[in-house]
Motif scaffolding. Structure first.
Motif, PDB file in Angstrom:
ATOM      1  N   UNK A   1       0.788  -1.226   0.000  1.00 17.67           N
ATOM      2  CA  UNK A   1       0.000   0.000   0.000  1.00 17.67           C
ATOM      3  C   UNK A   1       0.816   1.270   0.000  1.00 17.67           C
ATOM      4  N   UNK A   2       2.114   1.175  -0.218  1.00 17.88           N
ATOM      5  CA  UNK A   2       2.979   2.348  -0.240  1.00 17.88           C
ATOM      6  C   UNK A   2       3.172   2.813  -1.676  1.00 17.88           C
ATOM      7  N   UNK A   3       2.717   4.015  -2.041  1.00 17.08           N
ATOM      8  CA  UNK A   3       2.856   4.498  -3.419  1.00 17.08           C
ATOM      9  C   UNK A   3       4.303   4.491  -3.932  1.00 17.08           C
ATOM     10  N   UNK A   4       5.269   4.652  -3.047  1.00 14.46           N
ATOM     11  CA  UNK A   4       6.669   4.645  -3.469  1.00 14.46           C
ATOM     12  C   UNK A   4       7.098   3.280  -3.992  1.00 14.46           C
ATOM     13  N   UNK A   5       6.339   2.229  -3.693  1.00 14.09           N
ATOM     14  CA  UNK A   5       6.670   0.888  -4.153  1.00 14.09           C
ATOM     15  C   UNK A   5       5.856   0.475  -5.375  1.00 14.09           C
ATOM     16  N   UNK A   6       4.977   1.352  -5.868  1.00 11.53           N
ATOM     17  CA  UNK A   6       4.196   1.051  -7.065  1.00 11.53           C
ATOM     18  C   UNK A   6       5.110   1.037  -8.287  1.00 11.53           C
ATOM     19  N   UNK A   7       4.643   0.431  -9.349  1.00  8.43           N
ATOM     20  CA  UNK A   7       5.418   0.289 -10.573  1.00  8.43           C
ATOM     21  C   UNK A   7       4.587   0.766 -11.753  1.00  8.43           C
ATOM     22  N   UNK A   8       5.202   1.478 -12.680  1.00  9.82           N
ATOM     23  CA  UNK A   8       4.524   1.880 -13.922  1.00  9.82           C
ATOM     24  C   UNK A   8       5.214   1.172 -15.077  1.00  9.82           C
ATOM     25  N   UNK A   9       4.411   0.538 -15.932  1.00 10.82           N
ATOM     26  CA  UNK A   9       4.916  -0.163 -17.109  1.00 10.82           C
ATOM     27  C   UNK A   9       4.398   0.575 -18.340  1.00 10.82           C
TER      28      UNK A   9
ATOM     29  N   UNK B   1       9.948   0.055 -17.649  1.00 11.39           N
ATOM     30  CA  UNK B   1       9.536  -0.168 -16.275  1.00 11.39           C
ATOM     31  C   UNK B   1      10.062   0.971 -15.422  1.00 11.39           C
ATOM     32  N   UNK B   2       9.151   1.587 -14.647  1.00  8.26           N
ATOM     33  CA  UNK B   2       9.577   2.702 -13.797  1.00  8.26           C
ATOM     34  C   UNK B   2       8.969   2.537 -12.412  1.00  8.26           C
ATOM     35  N   UNK B   3       9.768   2.822 -11.424  1.00  5.37           N
ATOM     36  CA  UNK B   3       9.289   2.829 -10.058  1.00  5.37           C
ATOM     37  C   UNK B   3       9.442   4.195  -9.427  1.00  5.37           C
ATOM     38  N   UNK B   4       9.905   5.160 -10.215  1.00  5.87           N
ATOM     39  CA  UNK B   4      10.204   6.482  -9.674  1.00  5.87           C
ATOM     40  C   UNK B   4       9.384   7.584 -10.330  1.00  5.87           C
TER      41      UNK B   4
END
Length: 87
Positions: free
Chosen positions: A63-71, A80-83
């Protein structure tokens, strides 16, 4: 006999497909792109990412947005981005 320990845990909670439109319906450039989640989870990958982008946001199970991933899905690559900043 050795004991097997199961260390499986959930990493991801959900995935949502989005389309990002950089131009409006009249063809004019937007100040900020319109982000739209298609209801049928189907999207065409545009050949010019400056016109339209397709991406999937994968949410962290913690549930931490900082750990979400965008593909990001592009015609020539997958990014792939996590930042990324929240859109």
């Amino acid at each position: 006999m050795p004991k097997t320990i199961n260390t499986l845990h959930q990493t991801w909670r959900s995935a949502q497909l989005y389309i990002c439109f950089h131009r409006d319906q009249k063809g004019e450039r937007r100040n900020a792109p319109k982000v739209w989640p298609p209801k049928n989870a189907n999207a065409i990958i545009h050949n010019d990412p400056h016109e339209q982008e397709t991406f999937v946001v994968v949410k962290s199970a913690q549930g931490e947005p900082a750990q979400d991933l965008r593909i990001k899905l592009r015609p020539d690559k997958v990014v792939l981005r996590g930042d990324y900043p929240d859109a």
